[in-house]
Motif scaffolding. Structure first.
Motif, PDB file in Angstrom:
ATOM      1  N   MET A 133      26.691 -18.627  32.683  1.00  0.00           N
ATOM      2  CA  MET A 133      26.527 -19.141  33.479  1.00  0.00           C
ATOM      3  C   MET A 133      25.236 -19.562  33.285  1.00  0.00           C
ATOM      4  N   PHE A 134      25.764 -21.034  34.314  1.00  0.00           N
ATOM      5  CA  PHE A 134      24.419 -21.699  34.791  1.00  0.00           C
ATOM      6  C   PHE A 134      24.424 -22.837  35.897  1.00  0.00           C
ATOM      7  N   THR A 135      23.338 -22.407  36.739  1.00  0.00           N
ATOM      8  CA  THR A 135      23.837 -22.880  37.997  1.00  0.00           C
ATOM      9  C   THR A 135      22.410 -23.726  38.589  1.00  0.00           C
ATOM     10  N   ALA A 136      22.386 -24.572  39.329  1.00  0.00           N
ATOM     11  CA  ALA A 136      21.083 -25.152  39.309  1.00  0.00           C
ATOM     12  C   ALA A 136      21.595 -25.760  40.496  1.00  0.00           C
ATOM     13  N   MET A 144      22.958 -16.916  33.682  1.00  0.00           N
ATOM     14  CA  MET A 144      23.156 -15.245  33.144  1.00  0.00           C
ATOM     15  C   MET A 144      23.477 -15.884  31.669  1.00  0.00           C
ATOM     16  N   GLU A 145      22.970 -15.051  29.890  1.00  0.00           N
ATOM     17  CA  GLU A 145      23.974 -15.090  28.800  1.00  0.00           C
ATOM     18  C   GLU A 145      23.727 -14.229  28.407  1.00  0.00           C
ATOM     19  N   SER A 146      24.330 -14.619  26.759  1.00  0.00           N
ATOM     20  CA  SER A 146      24.313 -13.426  25.771  1.00  0.00           C
ATOM     21  C   SER A 146      24.181 -13.723  24.482  1.00  0.00           C
ATOM     22  N   PHE A 147      23.023 -12.453  23.780  1.00  0.00           N
ATOM     23  CA  PHE A 147      22.850 -12.860  22.816  1.00  0.00           C
ATOM     24  C   PHE A 147      24.162 -12.023  21.444  1.00  0.00           C
ATOM     25  N   GLU A 148      24.027 -12.846  20.803  1.00  0.00           N
ATOM     26  CA  GLU A 148      24.667 -12.060  20.022  1.00  0.00           C
ATOM     27  C   GLU A 148      24.219 -12.226  18.102  1.00  0.00           C
ATOM     28  N   GLY A 149      23.748 -10.455  16.911  1.00  0.00           N
ATOM     29  CA  GLY A 149      23.498 -11.565  16.549  1.00  0.00           C
ATOM     30  C   GLY A 149      22.821 -10.450  15.972  1.00  0.00           C
ATOM     31  N   ALA A 160      19.021 -13.110  31.929  1.00  0.00           N
ATOM     32  CA  ALA A 160      19.257 -13.593  32.698  1.00  0.00           C
ATOM     33  C   ALA A 160      17.643 -14.348  33.016  1.00  0.00           C
ATOM     34  N   HIS A 161      18.007 -15.521  32.840  1.00  0.00           N
ATOM     35  CA  HIS A 161      16.790 -16.338  33.443  1.00  0.00           C
ATOM     36  C   HIS A 161      16.323 -17.448  34.465  1.00  0.00           C
ATOM     37  N   SER A 162      15.753 -17.876  34.875  1.00  0.00           N
ATOM     38  CA  SER A 162      15.035 -18.724  35.644  1.00  0.00           C
ATOM     39  C   SER A 162      13.691 -19.571  35.646  1.00  0.00           C
ATOM     40  N   ALA A 163      13.373 -20.929  36.224  1.00  0.00           N
ATOM     41  CA  ALA A 163      12.804 -21.121  36.249  1.00  0.00           C
ATOM     42  C   ALA A 163      13.301 -22.518  37.803  1.00  0.00           C
ATOM     43  N   THR A 164      11.835 -23.143  37.697  1.00  0.00           N
ATOM     44  CA  THR A 164      11.880 -24.315  39.103  1.00  0.00           C
ATOM     45  C   THR A 164      10.849 -25.445  38.254  1.00  0.00           C
ATOM     46  N   THR A 165      11.563 -25.818  38.305  1.00  0.00           N
ATOM     47  CA  THR A 165      10.452 -27.791  38.428  1.00  0.00           C
ATOM     48  C   THR A 165      10.071 -28.555  39.170  1.00  0.00           C
ATOM     49  N   SER A 166       8.771 -28.568  39.034  1.00  0.00           N
ATOM     50  CA  SER A 166       8.277 -29.947  40.032  1.00  0.00           C
ATOM     51  C   SER A 166       8.355 -31.517  39.707  1.00  0.00           C
TER      52      SER A 166
END
Length: 90
Positions: free
Chosen positions: A1-4, A18-23, A35-41
């Motif tokens: 899931m990705f929203t911006a 929100m992402e999943s890792f398998e490996g 989960a991850h997020s960031a802001t850009t100027s």
């Protein structure tokens, strides 16, 4: 899931994902969510956030926890880094 919320004209915005890792991680197989997020100027990144979702580890990655981040290189490739802990394999 990705929203911006992102302004295409100025390149300013913030995303949340929100992402999943398998490996395999250090020779141990399984999966986990993060989960991850960031802001850009428009020219830089700030307010970066990365965390492993508690209790989401499966298989040999059960119990994985901690946090990290995502960097973007000059060519636009995204690289995940994080410091994590795993229970001692037994």
């Amino acid at each position: 899931m990705f929203t911006a919320a992102f302004d295409q004209t100025t390149g300013v915005g913030t995303y949340v994902a929100m992402e999943s890792f398998e490996g395999f991680l250090c020779g141990r197989s399984g999966s986990f969510n993060f989960a991850h997020s960031a802001t850009t100027s428009g020219s830089d990144r700030s307010a970066e956030f990365f965390t492993v979702v508690p209790t989401s580890g499966t298989g040999e990655l059960t119990g994985i926890h901690d946090a990290g981040g995502i960097t973007v290189d000059g060519e636009g490739a995204h690289h995940i880094w994080f410091d994590y802990e795993l229970p001692t394999a037994g």
